[in-house]
Design an enzyme around this catalytic site. Structure first.
Site, PDB file in Angstrom:
ATOM      1  N   LYS A  84       0.859  -1.187   0.000  1.00  0.00           N
ATOM      2  CA  LYS A  84       0.000   0.000   0.000  1.00  0.00           C
ATOM      3  C   LYS A  84       0.897   1.239   0.000  1.00  0.00           C
ATOM      4  O   LYS A  84       1.732   1.419   0.894  1.00  0.00           O
ATOM      5  CB  LYS A  84      -0.871  -0.029   1.255  1.00  0.00           C
ATOM      6  CG  LYS A  84      -2.217   0.617   1.108  1.00  0.00           C
ATOM      7  CD  LYS A  84      -2.997   0.333   2.384  1.00  0.00           C
ATOM      8  CE  LYS A  84      -4.340   0.981   2.402  1.00  0.00           C
ATOM      9  NZ  LYS A  84      -4.969   0.844   3.727  1.00  0.00           N
ATOM     10  N   VAL A  85       0.701   2.061  -1.023  1.00  0.00           N
ATOM     11  CA  VAL A  85       1.570   3.215  -1.264  1.00  0.00           C
ATOM     12  C   VAL A  85       0.703   4.468  -1.294  1.00  0.00           C
ATOM     13  O   VAL A  85      -0.308   4.501  -1.997  1.00  0.00           O
ATOM     14  CB  VAL A  85       2.281   3.046  -2.634  1.00  0.00           C
ATOM     15  CG1 VAL A  85       3.153   4.247  -2.945  1.00  0.00           C
ATOM     16  CG2 VAL A  85       3.087   1.757  -2.664  1.00  0.00           C
TER      17      VAL A  85
END
Ligand code: G3P
Length: 232
Positions: A84-85
């Site tokens: 998750k960025v």
């Protein structure tokens, strides 16, 4: 629409998995901070043992190399880890690098359809607009879901829209009607979705009627057994 649970709490994940409705899990640093006794890696490992669906693990570095380093580390934990960025210039570059390495990703903190479009083009597999946080500032978060779903479908982008920051059951219905591919819900919203006052009242009424009918039959059988000439 696939349903993910938005939590790092193992008991909550096990419960929703036992209902047969769990398609994946999203975690973030704030959700991990609510757990105790285990490292983030240990929590992620345990979650990946419960579901084979996507499990989001969020990076905290804000520079590209740091994000890539953390993401590569998470990706080694299990095949179903999605890194998750956050949406940012650095996040876009990290997404592009993860795509070139075959690491699956979820772009988080999306608040406009344009941010989602950029994330999809950079290679994010999942696009996470935050519905509730937009509603909180008097903007209609569901519009972003609807617009981004249309953009993904019109342009055949290789990404799925994941409605995040879901706060209530109505959000779930609206996300489903907007065509969202996925919604991630807190445990409490799953619980709210199960119940309706008329359902709960109906179950109690069926039970009461059943007990009444059985009692009447038992009384009848008892009377017959006690009657003269009855076979014992
Ligand atoms: O997974 C992140 C997102 O769902 C956060 O929700 O309620 O903190 O805005 P919320």
């Amino acid at each position: 629409m696939k349903l993910f649970i938005d939590t790092a709490d193992i008991d909550e994940i096990r419960t929703i998995a036992s209902w047969g409705v769990l398609d994946g899990v999203t975690t973030n640093p704030s959700l991990f901070a609510k757990t105790s006794g285990q490292t983030y890696d240990e929590v992620l490992q345990e979650i990946c043992g419960i579901t084979s669906g996507p499990v989001s693990a969020e990076v905290v570095a804000e520079d590209v190399d740091g994000m890539v380093r953390e993401g590569r580390h998470f990706a080694k934990i299990a095949d179903n880890i999605y890194v998750k960025v956050p949406m940012s210039v650095e996040g876009l570059e990290a997404l592009a690098r993860f795509r070139s390495e075959g690491i699956k990703t979820n772009c988080t903190l999306i608040f406009t359809a344009n941010q989602g479009l950029l994330a999809a083009k950079a290679g994010a597999n999942l696009l996470s607009p935050f519905v509730g946080r937009l509603d909180d500032i008097n903007q209609d978060g569901m519009i972003v879901i609807r617009d981004l779903v249309s953009i993904v479908e019109i342009h055949e982008l290789d990404a799925e829209v994941l409605a995040a920051s879901i706060r209530n059951p109505l959000h779930v219905t609206q996300a489903a009607l907007a065509g969202s591919h996925i919604a991630t819900l807190p445990f409490s919203v799953f619980q709210q979705m199960v119940h309706h006052p008329l359902t709960d009242k109906g179950i109690a009424q069926f039970r009461a009627d059943w007990d009444k009918a059985r009692k009447a039959l038992e009384q009848k059988a008892g009377t017959a057994a006690g009657a003269p000439g009855a076979v014992r």
